[in-house]
Design a protein around this motif. Sequence first.
Motif, PDB file in Angstrom:
ATOM      1  N   SER A 194     -37.465 -10.570 -78.315  1.00  0.00           N
ATOM      2  CA  SER A 194     -36.772 -10.647 -77.020  1.00  0.00           C
ATOM      3  C   SER A 194     -36.577 -12.090 -76.585  1.00  0.00           C
ATOM      4  O   SER A 194     -35.488 -12.476 -76.117  1.00  0.00           O
ATOM      5  N   MET A 197     -33.900 -13.704 -78.809  1.00  0.00           N
ATOM      6  CA  MET A 197     -32.549 -13.296 -78.436  1.00  0.00           C
ATOM      7  C   MET A 197     -32.146 -13.906 -77.102  1.00  0.00           C
ATOM      8  O   MET A 197     -31.030 -14.435 -76.959  1.00  0.00           O
ATOM      9  N   GLY A 221     -32.395  -9.465 -73.845  1.00  0.00           N
ATOM     10  CA  GLY A 221     -33.662 -10.144 -74.114  1.00  0.00           C
ATOM     11  C   GLY A 221     -34.576 -10.175 -72.908  1.00  0.00           C
ATOM     12  O   GLY A 221     -35.785  -9.945 -73.022  1.00  0.00           O
TER      13      GLY A 221
END
Length: 457
Positions: A194, A197, A221
């Motif tokens: 996460s 991203m 994210g």
Amino acid sequence: MDASTLLSRIQFAFTIGFHYLFPQLTMGLALLLVILKALYLRTKDERFNTASRFWARLFAVTFIMGVVTGIPMEFQFGTNWSRFSAYAGDIIAQTLAMEGAFAFFLESAFLGVFLFGEQIFGQKMHMFSAVMVWLGTWASGGFIIASNAWMQHPVGYTVVGDRLHISNYWEVLFNPWIIPQFMHTMGGAVITGSFFMAGLGAYYLLAKRHVEYGRIFLTLGVIVGLISSVLQLYPSGDMAGRQVADLQPVKLAAMEGLFNTEQGAGIIILGQPNVDNQTLDNPIIVPGVLSFLTYRHWSAEVRGLNAFPRDQWPDNISLLYYVYHIMVGLGTFFIAIMGVGFLLWWWKRRLYETRWMLWIIMLATPFPFISNTAGWFTAELGRQPWIIFGLLHTAQGSSAHVSSGNVLFTLLGFMGMYLLLGLLYVMLMTFEGLRGPVPAEAKEMQQAEGLADSSAY
């Protein structure tokens, strides 16, 4: 502990520490790939499909690096830790073989389908392959965790001569240590994916490149990162901590820098362990919290290190204490960062224009890697001086006929090779990240056709 054993420990710590940089990212990205593909099938917005293909490329590069760096680790069981392998190989080999035969095969086969089979098999099969990559990736981690969990809490074995044999196969696979460790490991991996991203999305917005995809990456994210960070604290972290308190209380005492048994023990916010004087220097303590978190009672007794024989203490209490607090401290910051990010996104989508927050999210990208590595160091340093807790000391598990010079030579070789591999990986990921989800000519075509619609985010 002789020099050969010490160097073998350093070598294994180095190789596994470097290797785990890659699986934690693929295990986290695997779930995010499923979410992106599901969003495409639900909304028919081609940007989600393009985003899933883009992250699949980054996933593939990371997956290959994980395979390359993971192979030498298994060879070390025979080269550096032959006595351990002879003693417990009948058990450890089972779970490691299942990881390779089942989970790795599932993951790699369907990754090929996801990368190259969309046009051939269609969207439903493409979605199915994404789910199978996710399940295979997490199953692979699960079997590895089952091996480690058995070393932390050995069950389902019998002693036959000077070797261990499986007496209950299902007890090994359903070891009670596995569930909290699996939840905590997968939660950490999702946090890594996460932040990775979201960090790339924040970079795109700051650089004003691939802005539409930057918003998608940042939004997904932040939302997944916040959920996973909170769950990492509770119930995942809570379960893992209580398990350590029940089954490895000496590890808990060392992690918390608790030398003397206390009733109503406090939790340490800051402080430096002084092992020679068996004190904690300059402590900042919140009273009673450790007792409550561990035993659900503010005045519960928590045993300190002095309640255990000195030969059962972890052999590097200071390092264990610091890596544990690095893990916990960073985990707290993750909740704060993603929490603020979510509030800015929820409030009129201000996150996309709040540059100071974009900078924080982008610069925070590497910290989940540090936190996950610190978490594994906590687990392994805390198990010492045992390689199999309560059964086999680490000094008894190393190879008897491998000299310290040989181990040092191979350690330096690994460092050199992994430096080159690391540079190659950074170059490939940077190239893909700068190229972005859509090549320049395709992006111009999409803009000309009016496919970009920022109002959806």
